[in-house]
Scaffold this motif. Structure first.
Motif, mmCIF file in Angstrom:
data_model
loop_
_atom_site.group_PDB
_atom_site.id
_atom_site.type_symbol
_atom_site.label_atom_id
_atom_site.label_comp_id
_atom_site.label_asym_id
_atom_site.label_seq_id
_atom_site.Cartn_x
_atom_site.Cartn_y
_atom_site.Cartn_z
ATOM 1 N N VAL A 362 46.954 39.723 51.038
ATOM 2 C CA VAL A 362 47.397 37.993 51.159
ATOM 3 C C VAL A 362 48.467 38.195 52.321
ATOM 4 C CG1 VAL A 362 48.338 35.960 50.040
ATOM 5 C CG2 VAL A 362 46.907 37.688 48.657
ATOM 6 N N THR A 363 49.541 38.715 51.987
ATOM 7 C CA THR A 363 50.644 38.712 52.751
ATOM 8 C C THR A 363 51.361 37.263 53.371
ATOM 9 O OG1 THR A 363 49.911 38.630 55.187
ATOM 10 C CG2 THR A 363 49.803 40.633 53.974
ATOM 11 N N SER A 364 52.673 37.401 53.692
ATOM 12 C CA SER A 364 53.371 36.025 54.106
ATOM 13 C C SER A 364 53.141 35.996 55.865
ATOM 14 C CB SER A 364 54.557 35.951 53.738
ATOM 15 O OG SER A 364 54.949 36.029 52.285
ATOM 16 N N GLY A 365 52.678 36.931 56.388
ATOM 17 C CA GLY A 365 52.865 36.661 57.887
ATOM 18 C C GLY A 365 51.766 37.106 58.700
ATOM 19 N N ILE A 366 51.737 36.809 60.077
ATOM 20 C CA ILE A 366 50.498 37.204 60.946
ATOM 21 C C ILE A 366 51.288 37.802 61.933
ATOM 22 C CG2 ILE A 366 48.921 35.328 60.437
ATOM 23 C CD1 ILE A 366 50.174 33.635 62.666
ATOM 24 N N ARG A 367 50.400 38.805 62.661
ATOM 25 C CA ARG A 367 50.933 39.540 63.800
ATOM 26 C C ARG A 367 50.202 38.955 65.248
ATOM 27 N NH1 ARG A 367 49.668 46.026 64.708
ATOM 28 N NH2 ARG A 367 47.506 44.811 64.952
ATOM 29 N N VAL A 368 50.931 38.714 65.983
ATOM 30 C CA VAL A 368 50.084 38.283 67.222
ATOM 31 C C VAL A 368 50.787 39.182 68.640
ATOM 32 C CG1 VAL A 368 50.085 35.854 66.675
ATOM 33 C CG2 VAL A 368 52.153 36.544 67.580
ATOM 34 N N GLY A 369 49.707 39.396 69.507
ATOM 35 C CA GLY A 369 50.187 40.228 70.562
ATOM 36 C C GLY A 369 49.695 39.897 71.726
ATOM 37 N N THR A 370 50.042 40.139 72.865
ATOM 38 C CA THR A 370 49.774 39.488 74.222
ATOM 39 C C THR A 370 49.198 40.551 75.146
ATOM 40 O OG1 THR A 370 51.992 39.947 74.874
ATOM 41 C CG2 THR A 370 51.386 37.754 74.237
ATOM 42 N N PRO A 371 48.580 41.740 74.995
ATOM 43 C CA PRO A 371 48.092 42.522 76.111
ATOM 44 C C PRO A 371 46.722 42.071 76.397
ATOM 45 C CG PRO A 371 48.963 44.194 74.036
ATOM 46 C CD PRO A 371 48.983 42.500 73.749
ATOM 47 N N CYS A 372 45.878 41.428 75.401
ATOM 48 C CA CYS A 372 44.641 41.057 75.952
ATOM 49 C C CYS A 372 44.850 39.780 76.980
ATOM 50 C CB CYS A 372 43.969 40.553 74.677
ATOM 51 S SG CYS A 372 43.047 41.786 73.607
ATOM 52 N N VAL A 373 45.329 38.672 76.369
ATOM 53 C CA VAL A 373 45.556 37.334 77.120
ATOM 54 C C VAL A 373 46.017 37.696 78.414
ATOM 55 C CG1 VAL A 373 45.450 35.813 74.929
ATOM 56 C CG2 VAL A 373 47.796 36.949 75.772
ATOM 57 N N THR A 374 47.139 38.576 78.422
ATOM 58 C CA THR A 374 47.882 39.004 79.816
ATOM 59 C C THR A 374 46.856 39.650 80.629
ATOM 60 O OG1 THR A 374 50.021 39.230 78.594
ATOM 61 C CG2 THR A 374 49.791 39.993 80.803
ATOM 62 N N THR A 375 45.968 40.739 80.125
ATOM 63 C CA THR A 375 44.973 41.035 81.191
ATOM 64 C C THR A 375 44.198 40.116 81.627
ATOM 65 O OG1 THR A 375 45.028 43.076 79.910
ATOM 66 C CG2 THR A 375 42.937 42.721 81.196
ATOM 67 N N GLN A 376 43.901 39.045 80.912
ATOM 68 C CA GLN A 376 42.998 37.917 81.221
ATOM 69 C C GLN A 376 43.627 37.058 82.283
ATOM 70 O OE1 GLN A 376 42.213 36.687 76.973
ATOM 71 N NE2 GLN A 376 40.563 35.299 78.267
ATOM 72 N N GLY A 377 45.063 37.194 82.634
ATOM 73 C CA GLY A 377 45.819 36.354 83.617
ATOM 74 C C GLY A 377 46.371 35.309 82.893
#
Ligand code: PLP
Length: 419
Positions: A362-377
């Motif tokens: 279930v958890t109380s959090g999410i993890r977000v990361g930016t390697p993909c969107v940054t590669t996209q510019g």
């Protein structure tokens, strides 16, 4: 350059011969292009990396190491592996590099095998505080075969509790201390870990599977000068092929090499080794430092914008490519948020936060990361837009349709693998 060599990745041919499988590849590209990818451990490898991966080097058996193989005919593939080794050494200033591990988990297994005996004591980060399965989980070899003691983050600061690390090290006298994590947004002080390891006579393993790409680009300090052994993946922020690697001091070189082969693996995946060489070559270029810095800058903007939307980044922010978001203020669980974001074309994962009252499913959090969107510019403006989309859809699932269109439009402006 003369005639084009035959690499193999001829999509037209695959489509004619196996339309069913070709459809899977097309649908996956559509999925990626139709949304925003925020899985912190993913990236988009370059066409050059993909060309090496799709090459005939997959055919070659090359058990052993360059110049000392157990098969004939390795003199050509030796050059690929030597290039990968030399480039990684140049990139990280390591004494020794092994580029054969099939994955980050295999790299860790090799490091354990080189330095420990079953039953030895290891001090590593608690999984629920950001550690990795291979750092002592009971469902993993590490927890089954070793006596693992776990340190965590402080409740008030949500930063690694270095006093606790030292206390536990003095009390349990581990043979190895592991630093490095899978869901810890902050810089790790490798010098402090080195000091503690020296104080108790333990080996120091830095598992930088996530942050190796940021280290390569100079956006985070390198673990190489501090750790005896550094394990890494090549497919996360480093943006290479799926795979792993190990760096170590000259003293441990032979032990590490024997642990990878013949102890835990057979023949290396020479197409993947070649693709690792390509990725290290890309990371050596000055543009990669710009990429790494932008990944971190984007993660900071994303975390700050989410905070402004009323969902708190664990530890107050990030120094890296990822942020861990506490959703309790928004009144949704990590699992529900993950599902709602997926429905809106935003792919991210639920993640336990430190001292999470909810179970791991279930958890109380999410993890977000930016390697993909940054590669996209994408840059700061797009990160603010993504944060507002996330904040909207986690509270209001009815917005999924509209957000999905916005996510697809944003992704289309910054197209992945433009043809
Ligand atoms: C991703 C990761 C691994 C495992 O890598 P795989 O290639 O999935 O086996 C190991 N350690 C850490 C800290 C990771 O984040």
């Amino acid at each position: 350059m003369g005639a084009e060599p035959y690499y193999g990745p001829d999509f037209g041919l695959l489509h004619r011969q196996d339309p069913e499988l070709a459809r899977v590849l097309l649908d996956e590209l559509d999925r990626l292009r139709g949304g925003i990818q925020l899985i912190a451990s993913e990236n988009f490898a370059s066409p050059a990396v993909l060309a090496a991966l799709g090459s005939t080097l997959t055919n070659k058996y090359a058990e052993g190491y360059p110049g000392r193989r157990y098969y004939a005919g390795c003199e050509v593939v030796d050059r690929a592996e030597q290039l990968a080794i030399d480039r990684a050494k140049r990139l990280f200033g390591a004494d020794h590099v092994n580029v054969q591990p099939h994955s980050g988990a295999s790299a860790n297994l090799a490091a354990y095998a080189a330095l420990l005996q079953p039953g030895d004591t290891v001090l590593a980060m608690e999984l629920s505080h950001g550690g990795h399965l291979t750092h002592g989980s009971r469902v993993n070899f590490s927890g089954r075969w070793f006596d693992v003691v776990a340190y965590g983050v402080r409740r008030d600061t949500e930063l690694i509790d270095y006093d606790e690390v030292r206390e536990l090290a003095l009390r349990h006298q581990p043979k190895m201390i592991i630093c490095g994590a899978t869901a810890y947004p902050r810089e790790i002080d490798f010098a402090v870990f080195r000091g503690i390891a020296d104080e108790v006579g333990a080996w120091l393993l830095a598992d930088v599977a996530h942050t190796i790409g940021l280290m390569a680009g100079g956006a985070l300090p390198s673990a190489v000068p501090y750790a005896d052994v550094v394990t890494f993946t090549t497919h996360k922020a480093l943006r290479g092929p799926r795979g792993g690697g190990v760096m170590c001091t000259g003293e441990l070189a032979a032990k590490i090499d024997r642990a990878v082969f013949p102890f835990i693996q057979g023949g290396p995946l020479m197409h993947a080794v070649a693709a690792k060489a390509v990725a290290f070559g890309e990371a050596l270029r000055p543009e990669f430092a710009g990429y790494a810095r932008q990944v971190v800058a984007n993660a900071r903007v994303l975390a700050d914008a989410l905070a402004a939307e009323g969902v708190r980044p664990v530890s107050g922010g990030t120094d890296s490519h990822l942020a861990l978001i506490d959703l309790r203020e928004a009144g949704v669980s990590g699992a529900v948020a993950e599902q709602r974001c997926t429905a809106a074309g935003i792919t991210l994962n639920r993640n336990a936060i430190p001292y999470d009252p909810e179970p791991p499913t279930v958890t109380s959090g999410i993890r977000v990361g930016t390697p993909c969107v940054t590669t996209q510019g994408m840059g700061p403006e797009q990160m603010k837009e993504v944060a507002s989309m996330i904040a909207q859809v986690i509270r209001n699932p009815d917005a999924a349709g509209e957000i999905r269109e916005r996510a697809a439009a944003l992704s289309k402006i910054h197209q992945i693998y433009p043809s």
